[in-house]
Scaffold this motif. Structure first.
Motif, PDB file in Angstrom:
ATOM      1  N   ARG A   1       0.856  -1.182   0.000  1.00 48.28           N
ATOM      2  CA  ARG A   1       0.000   0.000   0.000  1.00 48.28           C
ATOM      3  C   ARG A   1       0.888   1.226   0.000  1.00 48.28           C
ATOM      4  NH1 ARG A   1      -5.752  -0.580  -0.313  1.00 48.28           N
ATOM      5  NH2 ARG A   1      -5.339   1.639  -0.458  1.00 48.28           N
TER       6      ARG A   1
ATOM      7  N   ASP B   1      -5.430   4.968  -3.468  1.00 47.76           N
ATOM      8  CA  ASP B   1      -6.699   4.376  -3.061  1.00 47.76           C
ATOM      9  C   ASP B   1      -6.903   3.002  -3.699  1.00 47.76           C
ATOM     10  OD1 ASP B   1      -7.130   5.266  -5.577  1.00 47.76           O
ATOM     11  OD2 ASP B   1      -9.099   6.142  -5.188  1.00 47.76           O
TER      12      ASP B   1
ATOM     13  N   SER C   1     -11.482   5.133  13.473  1.00 47.77           N
ATOM     14  CA  SER C   1     -12.116   5.069  12.154  1.00 47.77           C
ATOM     15  C   SER C   1     -13.240   6.095  12.121  1.00 47.77           C
ATOM     16  CB  SER C   1     -12.697   3.681  11.926  1.00 47.77           C
ATOM     17  OG  SER C   1     -13.764   3.456  12.822  1.00 47.77           O
TER      18      SER C   1
ATOM     19  N   GLU D   1      -3.272  10.379   9.202  1.00 50.07           N
ATOM     20  CA  GLU D   1      -3.995   9.192   8.743  1.00 50.07           C
ATOM     21  C   GLU D   1      -3.156   7.960   9.067  1.00 50.07           C
ATOM     22  OE1 GLU D   1      -4.756   9.180   4.558  1.00 50.07           O
ATOM     23  OE2 GLU D   1      -6.196   7.524   4.712  1.00 50.07           O
TER      24      GLU D   1
ATOM     25  N   ARG E   1      -3.038   3.740   8.354  1.00 49.39           N
ATOM     26  CA  ARG E   1      -3.610   2.587   7.659  1.00 49.39           C
ATOM     27  C   ARG E   1      -3.071   1.336   8.322  1.00 49.39           C
ATOM     28  NH1 ARG E   1      -7.432   3.381   3.389  1.00 49.39           N
ATOM     29  NH2 ARG E   1      -7.338   1.144   3.744  1.00 49.39           N
TER      30      ARG E   1
ATOM     31  N   SER F   1      -9.612   3.865   6.666  1.00 53.62           N
ATOM     32  CA  SER F   1      -8.531   4.610   7.301  1.00 53.62           C
ATOM     33  C   SER F   1      -8.857   4.877   8.758  1.00 53.62           C
ATOM     34  CB  SER F   1      -8.320   5.945   6.588  1.00 53.62           C
ATOM     35  OG  SER F   1      -7.732   5.739   5.332  1.00 53.62           O
TER      36      SER F   1
END
Lengths: 138, 138
Positions: free
Chosen positions: A71, A75, B36, B69, B71, B77
């Motif tokens: 990743r 997106d 989230s 952010e 991940r 996210s």
DNA sequence: TTATTTATGCAAATGACTTGCAAAAATTGG
DNA sequence: CCAATTTTTGCAAGTCATTTGCATAAATAA
């Protein structure tokens, strides 16, 4: 990379030899990634298979650890062949999205710390985002 | 964390003080994340705002670097307050999804290598996936 | 080869996230 | 504090990567 090698790789993971699997695995084993699903669709021979089949092959390859998911803040996911002898990370240019490999991995100190917290089966995802030399000039 | 502090933080970034922004920023500044969008919606007072507003607040907070952010290999996210004095990473349990913080960051050797390739403005994303002590017993 | 299992194509569904637009709230200039 | 202007929000619809149902086709087993 010949068909026999591809077939053997698939068989070793209990996967039958079909055209989509052959073409997708061939791409991943011979060309430099990581590839998005779109990259894959555009890079395999025209009419090889449907997009749904690419997604299905990818999940099977992931389950069998033939490939790794990457990743890069996009997106969508990218995928690359999982060569255990070539553990590496990536830098993606924040401006032109060019991707470079980073071949040395210095995460041992982290692992010690996480082991000390009692965790096992530790995996990691590490990616870098930066401005490449070319984009700095432009 | 009082309203004055929240208001001042918003103002300092040129954002007007509205109820959704107040509640979301308050949550992110006082409770331990990363959250989230669903977490946020469930954690702010009922009827504070719509889901679309949460997404809009989040993008504004990200643009202003109020939040970061995160991940964690999920299909959504997470976000957490950006405290520059508390750079850290996360371990997420592959079984129960519990998230721990890793407070020391040892990526200097990588940075040297990437600088040597001519990259500038280098950022990184590093997350760990492992089995937590509790899930090992179960 | 024939029967059975597995994989694929196509189209529709899913789910996170985004967006258009009219109404509501916040800010600005008296 | 008020009226005018700008910004924000709610709602509903849209987008886009990814997943799935189901009938057909290909692969494997007998």
């Amino acid at each position: 990379m010949n068909e026999a090698k591809i077939r053997a790789t698939l068989k070793s993971k209990g996967l039958s030899y079909t055209r989509p699997r052959k073409e997708i695995l061939h791409l991943l084993m011979t060309r430099h990634g990581p590839f998005s699903v779109d990259d894959i669709l555009k890079s395999i021979p025209d009419g090889t298979c449907d997009q749904a089949t690419v997604y299905r092959c990818i999940s099977q390859f992931l389950e069998k650890s033939l490939i790794k998911e990457v990743r890069l803040g996009e997106d969508f996911s990218r995928y690359e062949f999982n060569n255990p002898d070539h553990h590496h990370h990536h830098v993606i240019c924040k401006s032109c999205q060019k991707i470079d490999s980073i071949d040395n991995c210095f995460i041992a100190p982290f692992l010690n710390q996480i082991k000390n917290l009692g965790y096992t089966e530790i995996e990691h995802a590490l990616e870098f985002f930066a401005i490449c030399p070319k984009c700095q000039k432009a």
